[in-house]
Scaffold this active site. Structure first.
Site, PDB file in Angstrom:
ATOM      1  N   HIS A 139      55.337  42.179  72.065  1.00  0.00           N
ATOM      2  CA  HIS A 139      54.338  43.323  71.785  1.00  0.00           C
ATOM      3  C   HIS A 139      53.911  43.208  70.222  1.00  0.00           C
ATOM      4  CE1 HIS A 139      55.419  45.685  75.695  1.00  0.00           C
ATOM      5  NE2 HIS A 139      56.493  44.883  75.657  1.00  0.00           N
ATOM      6  N   ASP A 183      60.544  39.878  74.972  1.00  0.00           N
ATOM      7  CA  ASP A 183      60.080  41.274  74.844  1.00  0.00           C
ATOM      8  C   ASP A 183      60.207  41.771  73.612  1.00  0.00           C
ATOM      9  OD1 ASP A 183      59.416  43.765  75.890  1.00  0.00           O
ATOM     10  OD2 ASP A 183      61.572  44.157  76.599  1.00  0.00           O
ATOM     11  N   HIS A 212      56.964  45.827  85.120  1.00  0.00           N
ATOM     12  CA  HIS A 212      58.169  46.302  84.622  1.00  0.00           C
ATOM     13  C   HIS A 212      58.823  47.066  85.573  1.00  0.00           C
ATOM     14  CE1 HIS A 212      60.156  48.275  81.006  1.00  0.00           C
ATOM     15  NE2 HIS A 212      60.898  49.146  81.995  1.00  0.00           N
TER      16      HIS A 212
END
Length: 442
Positions: free
Chosen positions: A62, A303, A179
């Site tokens: 991200h 992540d 997710h």
């Protein structure tokens, strides 16, 4: 007549598809042209004493741009990646605005051009509103595929209802990233959060929250005939279950869930150890390692999800979930190799061969003629300490700062271009969109 090359990597231990070989690699036009190369080259890098891996691919980051650049942006996140030996990343859609349309994807690709240090692709987020368009959106150049948040998201990107999930899975054909946490169960258990105590995070988001969602999405995937990829798996029971469903479901584990144990992490780090799904117990961590060595997880993803120190300093549960990780993914795993928990062969499978196989990457993931000249060069014997000065993420912290490791990334080479060497970057960023077999047009 002697061959000429743009680049030769000389005298390294090169991890070819046949295993490690003491040899040299010749590169021309950004591609590998010969293993065992000899001749003239525009640039020669002496890799004596070093190990040459296929370029490491981090398939879950991200980078927060657009809209959340105070935490990270595409330049700083990708700089972190290449300093950690990562040659390509897949970036997630929960930005502001969300990456859920043609225009939003193209905006990210535009922002990435000549700013991202590594190669890249961007996930498109599934919503109730765009479900019928996902078949077209997943085929756009630069799209890593579709990402579904069953839990741990808000607003349009939360798709928690089975009927809506079935609509999403019915449109398109590429593997869908999931997710998997059950939103309804988590809402029902929200009262179990203890103010000021982040160790209650895995009590709230318990094993069953993850397992219930994973079972639901596998069932829905079978009904739709759609391949899925379950992200950041945190429970041994899920890995055992997913191992029985490999025909339709691949899965990912993260370095932090393989490294941290809640009993130690929450007292030491507080909310800096808070992420979704949570850091669980040492028994969970050991159970994940069992299934890693059984061969069940297909890839490692960091992540990487940075937040500022000011945000993380808020009292739990007001503190946000997520931690940086793209720069430390490879160093942590090299240390596990040094400790005998993991083989180099398995590490390469999780960071290169696995991503190539399950995401159908074009010319990535192995050291062989015709493939992109992507190399991660490491010193397996170097003992060093992660220091704040080395970290490039805009958030300015890591849960692993101060940790002493064995095994260090020395160089990052992308399409024959030396992007990082001994913690020094090239003069310019030249990352390009990753190509996929299902969308690539020769």
């Amino acid at each position: 007549m002697a061959e000429t090359y743009d680049l030769i990597l000389k005298n390294g231990t090169v991890w070819t598809p046949s295993g490690p070989v003491e040899t040299s690699v010749g590169v021309r036009g950004g591609r590998i042209v010969e293993i065992g190369a000899s001749g003239d080259a525009g640039e020669t890098i002496d890799c004596t004493g070093l190990t040459v891996m296929p370029g490491v691919i981090d398939s879950q980051v991200h980078f927060r741009e657009p809209g959340l650049e105070q935490k990270e942006d595409l330049e700083s996140g990708s700089r972190s990646a290449v300093l950690g030996g990562v040659t390509a990343v897949f970036e997630m859609p929960n930005t502001k605005p969300n990456t859920d349309s043609v225009d939003a994807l193209n905006e990210k690709l535009k922002r990435a051009k000549d700013r991202m240090w590594c190669d890249h692709a961007f996930y498109v987020g599934a919503t109730a509103a765009n479900a019928t368009e996902l078949g077209e959106l997943e085929m756009l150049p630069g799209a890593a595929g579709i990402k579904v948040f069953m839990g741990a998201s808000t607003g349009d990107l939360l798709v928690s209802d089975d009927k809506e999930l079935a609509r999403v899975l019915a449109h398109g054909r590429r593997r869908v990233a999931i997710h998997a946490e059950d939103e309804t169960r988590m809402q029902e258990r929200a009262h179990l959060r203890v103010a000021g105590d982040p160790s209650s995070h895995p009590v709230w988001r318990d094993d069953e929250s993850a397992m219930l969602a994973t079972r639901r999405i596998v069932k829905l995937a079978r009904e739709a005939g759609r391949r899925i990829h379950v992200l950041h798996v945190t429970t041994p029971a899920e890995l055992e279950f997913l191992g029985q469903n490999k025909d339709i479901a691949t899965c990912e584990v993260t370095p932090q869930h393989l490294t941290l144990a809640g009993e130690e992490a929450y007292p030491r780090l507080g909310s800096y150890a808070q992420m979704n799904p949570p850091i669980r117990s040492g028994a969970h961590r050991d159970g994940l390692w069992h299934w890693v060595n059984q061969g069940v997880p297909d890839v490692l993803g960091s992540d990487h999800a940075p937040h500022t120190k000011e945000e993380k300093a808020k009292e739990y549960p007001a503190s946000p979930s997520g931690m940086p990780g793209v720069q430390t993914l490879l160093p942590l795993m090299l240390d596990h190799v040094a400790k005998g928990r993991l083989t180099m062969q398995r590490l390469i499978d999780l960071t290169a061969s696995g991503p190539q196989r399950i995401f159908n990457l074009v010319n990535k993931g192995r050291i062989a003629p015709g493939y992109d000249a992507d190399f991660t060069i490491v010193d397996l014997k170097k003992r060093w300490t992660i220091e704040d000065e080395w970290l490039a993420s805009r958030c300015g912290w890591s849960p692993f700062a101060g940790m002493t490791l064995t095994g260090q990334p020395v160089g990052t080479i992308i399409r024959g271009r030396r992007v990082m060497w001994e913690a020094t970057l090239a003069s310019e960023a030249h990352g390009r969109p990753v190509r996929f077999q299902e969308t690539y047009r020769p």
